[in-house]
Write a protein that holds these residues in place. Structure first.
Motif, PDB file in Angstrom:
ATOM      1  N   PHE A 191       0.829  -1.205   0.000  1.00  0.00           N
ATOM      2  CA  PHE A 191       0.000   0.000   0.000  1.00  0.00           C
ATOM      3  C   PHE A 191       0.863   1.255   0.000  1.00  0.00           C
ATOM      4  CE2 PHE A 191       0.547  -0.767   4.568  1.00  0.00           C
ATOM      5  CZ  PHE A 191       0.739   0.500   5.094  1.00  0.00           C
ATOM      6  N   VAL A 192       0.351   2.266  -0.698  1.00  0.00           N
ATOM      7  CA  VAL A 192       0.951   3.591  -0.734  1.00  0.00           C
ATOM      8  C   VAL A 192       0.104   4.487   0.169  1.00  0.00           C
ATOM      9  CG1 VAL A 192       1.560   5.579  -2.163  1.00  0.00           C
ATOM     10  CG2 VAL A 192       1.778   3.251  -3.087  1.00  0.00           C
ATOM     11  N   PRO A 193       0.658   4.949   1.284  1.00  0.00           N
ATOM     12  CA  PRO A 193      -0.118   5.802   2.182  1.00  0.00           C
ATOM     13  C   PRO A 193      -0.080   7.264   1.737  1.00  0.00           C
ATOM     14  CG  PRO A 193       2.034   5.407   3.127  1.00  0.00           C
ATOM     15  CD  PRO A 193       2.010   4.673   1.807  1.00  0.00           C
ATOM     16  N   GLY A 194      -0.872   8.077   2.418  1.00  0.00           N
ATOM     17  CA  GLY A 194      -0.900   9.500   2.090  1.00  0.00           C
ATOM     18  C   GLY A 194       0.345  10.252   2.514  1.00  0.00           C
ATOM     19  N   HIS A 195       1.112   9.676   3.417  1.00  0.00           N
ATOM     20  CA  HIS A 195       2.363  10.279   3.887  1.00  0.00           C
ATOM     21  C   HIS A 195       3.311   9.147   4.260  1.00  0.00           C
ATOM     22  CE1 HIS A 195       0.221  14.177   4.497  1.00  0.00           C
ATOM     23  NE2 HIS A 195      -0.777  13.364   4.829  1.00  0.00           N
ATOM     24  N   GLY A 196       4.588   9.334   3.993  1.00  0.00           N
ATOM     25  CA  GLY A 196       5.577   8.370   4.440  1.00  0.00           C
ATOM     26  C   GLY A 196       5.751   7.187   3.501  1.00  0.00           C
ATOM     27  N   PRO A 197       6.541   6.179   3.952  1.00  0.00           N
ATOM     28  CA  PRO A 197       6.904   5.074   3.078  1.00  0.00           C
ATOM     29  C   PRO A 197       5.790   4.051   2.900  1.00  0.00           C
ATOM     30  CG  PRO A 197       7.855   4.752   5.256  1.00  0.00           C
ATOM     31  CD  PRO A 197       7.209   6.111   5.267  1.00  0.00           C
ATOM     32  N   SER A 198       5.921   3.270   1.828  1.00  0.00           N
ATOM     33  CA  SER A 198       4.992   2.167   1.582  1.00  0.00           C
ATOM     34  C   SER A 198       5.264   1.019   2.541  1.00  0.00           C
ATOM     35  CB  SER A 198       5.128   1.673   0.144  1.00  0.00           C
ATOM     36  OG  SER A 198       4.793   2.683  -0.778  1.00  0.00           O
ATOM     37  N   SER A 199       4.296   0.119   2.619  1.00  0.00           N
ATOM     38  CA  SER A 199       4.433  -1.079   3.436  1.00  0.00           C
ATOM     39  C   SER A 199       3.511  -2.137   2.838  1.00  0.00           C
ATOM     40  CB  SER A 199       4.079  -0.776   4.898  1.00  0.00           C
ATOM     41  OG  SER A 199       4.261  -1.909   5.722  1.00  0.00           O
ATOM     42  N   THR A 200       3.329  -3.248   3.556  1.00  0.00           N
ATOM     43  CA  THR A 200       2.340  -4.254   3.154  1.00  0.00           C
ATOM     44  C   THR A 200       1.332  -4.424   4.281  1.00  0.00           C
ATOM     45  OG1 THR A 200       3.539  -6.145   4.078  1.00  0.00           O
ATOM     46  CG2 THR A 200       4.080  -5.503   1.794  1.00  0.00           C
ATOM     47  N   PHE A 201       0.150  -4.907   3.927  1.00  0.00           N
ATOM     48  CA  PHE A 201      -0.848  -5.151   4.962  1.00  0.00           C
ATOM     49  C   PHE A 201      -0.336  -6.189   5.962  1.00  0.00           C
ATOM     50  CE2 PHE A 201      -4.494  -3.920   1.872  1.00  0.00           C
ATOM     51  CZ  PHE A 201      -4.252  -2.586   2.113  1.00  0.00           C
ATOM     52  N   GLY A 202       0.374  -7.216   5.470  1.00  0.00           N
ATOM     53  CA  GLY A 202       0.894  -8.235   6.370  1.00  0.00           C
ATOM     54  C   GLY A 202       1.878  -7.681   7.375  1.00  0.00           C
ATOM     55  N   HIS A 203       2.760  -6.780   6.920  1.00  0.00           N
ATOM     56  CA  HIS A 203       3.727  -6.186   7.836  1.00  0.00           C
ATOM     57  C   HIS A 203       3.020  -5.398   8.929  1.00  0.00           C
ATOM     58  CE1 HIS A 203       7.559  -4.477   9.144  1.00  0.00           C
ATOM     59  NE2 HIS A 203       6.943  -3.309   9.219  1.00  0.00           N
ATOM     60  N   GLU A 204       1.983  -4.649   8.544  1.00  0.00           N
ATOM     61  CA  GLU A 204       1.249  -3.856   9.538  1.00  0.00           C
ATOM     62  C   GLU A 204       0.474  -4.757  10.491  1.00  0.00           C
ATOM     63  OE1 GLU A 204       2.062  -0.625   9.747  1.00  0.00           O
ATOM     64  OE2 GLU A 204       3.367  -1.252   8.093  1.00  0.00           O
ATOM     65  N   ARG A 205      -0.034  -5.878   9.982  1.00  0.00           N
ATOM     66  CA  ARG A 205      -0.759  -6.805  10.863  1.00  0.00           C
ATOM     67  C   ARG A 205       0.179  -7.427  11.894  1.00  0.00           C
ATOM     68  NH1 ARG A 205      -4.920 -10.632   7.674  1.00  0.00           N
ATOM     69  NH2 ARG A 205      -5.578 -10.990   9.832  1.00  0.00           N
TER      70      ARG A 205
END
Length: 218
Positions: A191-205
């Protein structure tokens, strides 16, 4: 056939504006043109993208402030989104401008509001619209099923979530949007957020203290 994108930070808030296009046809969209319109227009020209619409995830000034100026610069390109529940934010743009010290941005309405299940097509690609209230009531996320890629605005960040202390923001609603609307798309989704670096949903979970959960192993 592939969807391509380039993230361009704009405004003093370093808001991630995304130029997204189909590499077969060079038709595309611009997501959240918050400002720095001359810079955006130059990059769009250098990329050779034929912009078919400007798409807004929500009504906050740093995401929408350059919309009308860029639309005019690109030949009156239509502005679409967000969900109509964010109309009060768009109608309050002059007040937002004064509050945050931005150039005066006048109120406007998009050519089209977006609803859950709408599809934005450009060339051979598409973005599916997901209504994700919480940060604002009319926030939407744009998801590419072919690329497993989501443009999430200010719903979710690397290690954080969107603020809910603005008018009609709601913490529980935001958490529900993330867990019920985004997580089912898959842990591998970038995912590309509105601010800051990208990540993945799995990493955030796994790691995000606001929304980490007992996700299945993958």
């Amino acid at each position: 056939m592939a969807l391509k994108y380039q993230v361009v930070p704009v405004t003093t808030f370093a808001q991630n504006c995304s130029i997204v296009w189909c590499d077969q046809t060079m038709k595309g969209v611009v997501i959240d043109p918050g400002g720095d319109v001359a810079k955006l227009a130059q990059i769009i020209g250098e990329l050779g993208v034929q912009v078919e619409s400007l798409v807004l995830t929500h009504g906050h000034l740093d995401h929408v402030g350059g919309s009308e100026t860029l639309a005019e610069a690109l030949g009156n390109t239509p502005i679409i989104g967000p969900h109509k529940d964010d109309n009060f934010w768009l109608q309050g743009l002059e007040n937002q401008s004064q509050m945050f010290g931005f150039p005066l941005t006048k109120a406007f309405e998009p050519a089209q509001w977006l609803d859950e299940g709408d599809v934005i097509r450009f060339g051979d690609e598409q973005l599916n619209v997901i209504h994700t209230p919480g940060h604002t009531p009319g926030h939407v996320v744009l998801f590419s099923p072919s690329e497993r890629l989501a443009f999430v605005g200010d719903v979710l960040f690397h290690g954080a979530i969107g603020r809910t202390d603005f008018p009609r923001g709601d913490f529980n609603t935001l958490i529900a949007s993330i867990k019920n609307k985004l997580w089912p798309l898959g842990n591998e989704v970038v995912f590309v957020p509105g601010h800051g670096p990208s990540s993945t949903f799995g990493h955030e979970r796994r790691t995000n203290p606001f929304v980490a959960d007992e996700m299945p192993l993958y």
